[in-house]
Design a protein around this motif. Structure first.
Motif, PDB file in Angstrom:
ATOM      1  N   GLY A  31       0.738  -1.424  -0.069  1.00  0.00           N
ATOM      2  CA  GLY A  31       0.092  -0.040  -0.092  1.00  0.00           C
ATOM      3  C   GLY A  31       0.782   1.362   0.057  1.00  0.00           C
ATOM      4  N   GLY A  32       2.025   1.169   0.868  1.00  0.00           N
ATOM      5  CA  GLY A  32       2.839   2.332   0.877  1.00  0.00           C
ATOM      6  C   GLY A  32       3.900   2.283  -0.102  1.00  0.00           C
ATOM      7  N   MET A  33       4.475   1.061  -0.349  1.00  0.00           N
ATOM      8  CA  MET A  33       5.686   0.805  -1.119  1.00  0.00           C
ATOM      9  C   MET A  33       5.863  -0.631  -1.598  1.00  0.00           C
ATOM     10  N   LEU A  34       6.160  -0.988  -2.778  1.00  0.00           N
ATOM     11  CA  LEU A  34       6.527  -2.407  -3.080  1.00  0.00           C
ATOM     12  C   LEU A  34       7.912  -2.332  -3.726  1.00  0.00           C
ATOM     13  N   VAL A  35       8.687  -3.194  -3.164  1.00  0.00           N
ATOM     14  CA  VAL A  35      10.186  -3.256  -3.478  1.00  0.00           C
ATOM     15  C   VAL A  35      10.254  -4.814  -3.863  1.00  0.00           C
ATOM     16  N   ASP A  36      10.432  -4.862  -5.077  1.00  0.00           N
ATOM     17  CA  ASP A  36      10.302  -6.200  -5.924  1.00  0.00           C
ATOM     18  C   ASP A  36      11.622  -6.321  -6.653  1.00  0.00           C
ATOM     19  N   LYS A  37      12.244  -7.508  -6.334  1.00  0.00           N
ATOM     20  CA  LYS A  37      13.272  -8.194  -7.229  1.00  0.00           C
ATOM     21  C   LYS A  37      14.631  -7.117  -6.855  1.00  0.00           C
ATOM     22  N   ALA A  38      15.281  -6.681  -5.845  1.00  0.00           N
ATOM     23  CA  ALA A  38      15.896  -5.568  -5.733  1.00  0.00           C
ATOM     24  C   ALA A  38      17.042  -5.762  -4.339  1.00  0.00           C
ATOM     25  N   ASN A  39      17.951  -5.139  -4.457  1.00  0.00           N
ATOM     26  CA  ASN A  39      18.819  -4.833  -3.355  1.00  0.00           C
ATOM     27  C   ASN A  39      18.137  -3.594  -2.648  1.00  0.00           C
ATOM     28  N   PHE A  40      18.135  -3.533  -1.389  1.00  0.00           N
ATOM     29  CA  PHE A  40      17.504  -1.983  -0.830  1.00  0.00           C
ATOM     30  C   PHE A  40      18.101  -1.851   0.601  1.00  0.00           C
ATOM     31  N   SER A  41      18.227  -0.652   1.144  1.00  0.00           N
ATOM     32  CA  SER A  41      18.648  -0.152   2.213  1.00  0.00           C
ATOM     33  C   SER A  41      17.475   0.941   2.538  1.00  0.00           C
ATOM     34  N   ILE A  42      16.503   0.721   3.636  1.00  0.00           N
ATOM     35  CA  ILE A  42      15.363   1.664   3.935  1.00  0.00           C
ATOM     36  C   ILE A  42      15.817   1.896   5.397  1.00  0.00           C
ATOM     37  N   ARG A  43      15.867   3.366   5.725  1.00  0.00           N
ATOM     38  CA  ARG A  43      16.475   3.902   7.090  1.00  0.00           C
ATOM     39  C   ARG A  43      15.914   4.918   7.478  1.00  0.00           C
ATOM     40  N   ASN A  44      15.248   5.050   8.631  1.00  0.00           N
ATOM     41  CA  ASN A  44      14.696   6.384   9.097  1.00  0.00           C
ATOM     42  C   ASN A  44      13.339   6.669   8.217  1.00  0.00           C
ATOM     43  N   VAL A  45      12.454   5.782   8.244  1.00  0.00           N
ATOM     44  CA  VAL A  45      11.236   5.829   7.402  1.00  0.00           C
ATOM     45  C   VAL A  45      10.181   5.472   8.268  1.00  0.00           C
ATOM     46  N   ILE A  46       9.105   6.371   8.095  1.00  0.00           N
ATOM     47  CA  ILE A  46       7.806   6.171   8.809  1.00  0.00           C
ATOM     48  C   ILE A  46       6.596   5.891   7.779  1.00  0.00           C
ATOM     49  N   PHE A  47       6.161   4.398   7.815  1.00  0.00           N
ATOM     50  CA  PHE A  47       4.786   4.117   7.109  1.00  0.00           C
ATOM     51  C   PHE A  47       3.706   4.174   7.923  1.00  0.00           C
ATOM     52  N   GLN A  48       2.640   5.143   7.416  1.00  0.00           N
ATOM     53  CA  GLN A  48       1.633   5.255   8.142  1.00  0.00           C
ATOM     54  C   GLN A  48       0.589   5.709   7.106  1.00  0.00           C
ATOM     55  N   ASN A  49      -0.713   5.084   7.828  1.00  0.00           N
ATOM     56  CA  ASN A  49      -2.016   5.131   7.109  1.00  0.00           C
ATOM     57  C   ASN A  49      -2.073   4.930   5.588  1.00  0.00           C
ATOM     58  N   ASN A  50      -1.452   3.767   5.351  1.00  0.00           N
ATOM     59  CA  ASN A  50      -1.331   3.166   3.977  1.00  0.00           C
ATOM     60  C   ASN A  50      -2.417   1.881   4.060  1.00  0.00           C
ATOM     61  N   LYS A  51      -2.845   1.598   2.800  1.00  0.00           N
ATOM     62  CA  LYS A  51      -3.594   0.488   2.609  1.00  0.00           C
ATOM     63  C   LYS A  51      -3.300  -0.275   1.197  1.00  0.00           C
ATOM     64  N   SER A  52      -3.635  -1.357   1.564  1.00  0.00           N
ATOM     65  CA  SER A  52      -3.278  -2.534   0.528  1.00  0.00           C
ATOM     66  C   SER A  52      -4.757  -3.076   0.269  1.00  0.00           C
ATOM     67  N   ILE A  53      -5.387  -3.211  -0.631  1.00  0.00           N
ATOM     68  CA  ILE A  53      -7.082  -3.567  -0.712  1.00  0.00           C
ATOM     69  C   ILE A  53      -7.187  -4.395  -1.949  1.00  0.00           C
ATOM     70  N   GLY A  54      -7.534  -5.607  -1.826  1.00  0.00           N
ATOM     71  CA  GLY A  54      -7.886  -6.560  -2.904  1.00  0.00           C
ATOM     72  C   GLY A  54      -9.086  -6.539  -3.360  1.00  0.00           C
ATOM     73  N   GLY A  55      -9.041  -6.688  -4.604  1.00  0.00           N
ATOM     74  CA  GLY A  55     -10.394  -6.352  -5.507  1.00  0.00           C
ATOM     75  C   GLY A  55     -11.598  -7.212  -5.091  1.00  0.00           C
ATOM     76  N   ASN A  56     -12.722  -6.548  -5.506  1.00  0.00           N
ATOM     77  CA  ASN A  56     -13.873  -7.424  -5.116  1.00  0.00           C
ATOM     78  C   ASN A  56     -14.129  -8.489  -6.477  1.00  0.00           C
ATOM     79  N   SER A  57     -14.811  -9.558  -6.391  1.00  0.00           N
ATOM     80  CA  SER A  57     -15.179 -10.396  -7.486  1.00  0.00           C
ATOM     81  C   SER A  57     -16.462 -11.166  -7.264  1.00  0.00           C
ATOM     82  N   SER A  58     -17.216 -11.204  -8.505  1.00  0.00           N
ATOM     83  CA  SER A  58     -18.507 -11.882  -8.505  1.00  0.00           C
ATOM     84  C   SER A  58     -18.368 -13.227  -8.953  1.00  0.00           C
ATOM     85  N   VAL A  59     -17.118 -13.499  -9.438  1.00  0.00           N
ATOM     86  CA  VAL A  59     -16.860 -14.870 -10.295  1.00  0.00           C
ATOM     87  C   VAL A  59     -15.774 -15.680  -9.416  1.00  0.00           C
TER      88      VAL A  59
END
Length: 209
Positions: A31-59
């Motif tokens: 919801g806030g960030m996607l890190v895919d297939k990567a090297n990474f360094s994440i420091r001094n970060v606030i993640f707040q009030n983010n949302k990941s919402i799956g889709g609705n389905s009738s099938v």
């Protein structure tokens, strides 16, 4: 299978990532960030009030959501991942609803604060407070699909699948994992604070959960 070549690199420091929304059809991740297939360094970060919402389905079943604040996905075998001084607060992963009839369910929800699939991280000073993993609902389907899976929620604070993490100075408090509702088979909630599945490894030291 996992990647063998590093395809991306990320260094992120001294940021606030807030009010993000990943909406999927059917799935949503990071919801806030996607890190895919990567090297990474994440420091001094606030993640707040983010949302990941799956889709609705009738099938088909409702869409899966993962990583309300952050998703780490499919790290190459030679990649390194570092998390330091991160705060996850009020993030949500919510599975999508199923609105059809028959043998189907609401969506899965994995990792309200963060979710990692096929990753390997070293982390310190992580705080996860009041994050939510909420399975999707159905009022018309049975709540269970053809493989007998129900609308599960896993890891209100964080969830790791097929990954490894060594974490020191971790605070996990007031997080929730709540399964989805159904008229017949409701979903389970697993790991209000932390949840691991499959071939995963977790070492925690000097922490409060």
């Amino acid at each position: 299978s996992s990647n063998t070549t590093t395809l991306a690199s990320l260094t992120l420091e001294n940021f606030t990532v807030q009010n993000g929304r990943a909406s999927g059809n059917p799935t949503a991740s990071g919801g806030g960030m996607l890190v895919d297939k990567a090297n990474f360094s994440i420091r001094n970060v606030i993640f707040q009030n983010n949302k990941s919402i799956g889709g609705n389905s009738s099938v088909n079943s409702g869409g899966t959501s993962s990583g309300g604040g952050l998703t780490i996905s499919d790290m190459p075998t030679n990649a390194t991942g570092t998390l330091e001084n991160l705060t996850f607060i009020n993030n949500e992963a919510r599975g999508g609803s199923y609105t059809g009839t028959g043998s189907n369910r609401g969506g899965l929800a994995l990792g309200g604060g963060f979710y990692m699939w096929r990753g390997n991280i070293t982390a310190s000073n992580l705080t996860l407070i009041n994050n939510l993993a909420q399975g999707g609902h159905t009022t018309t389907g049975t709540g269970r699909d053809s493989s007998w899976m129900v609308a599960e929620a896993a890891g209100g604070g964080f969830s790791i699948h097929e990954g490894a993490a060594e974490i020191s100075r971790l605070l996990v408090s007031e997080n929730s994992a709540i399964g989805g509702n159904s008229i017949t088979y409701a979903g389970g909630g697993y790991g209000g604070g932390i949840e691991l599945e499959y071939d995963s490894y977790l070492l925690i030291s000097d922490s409060s959960i």
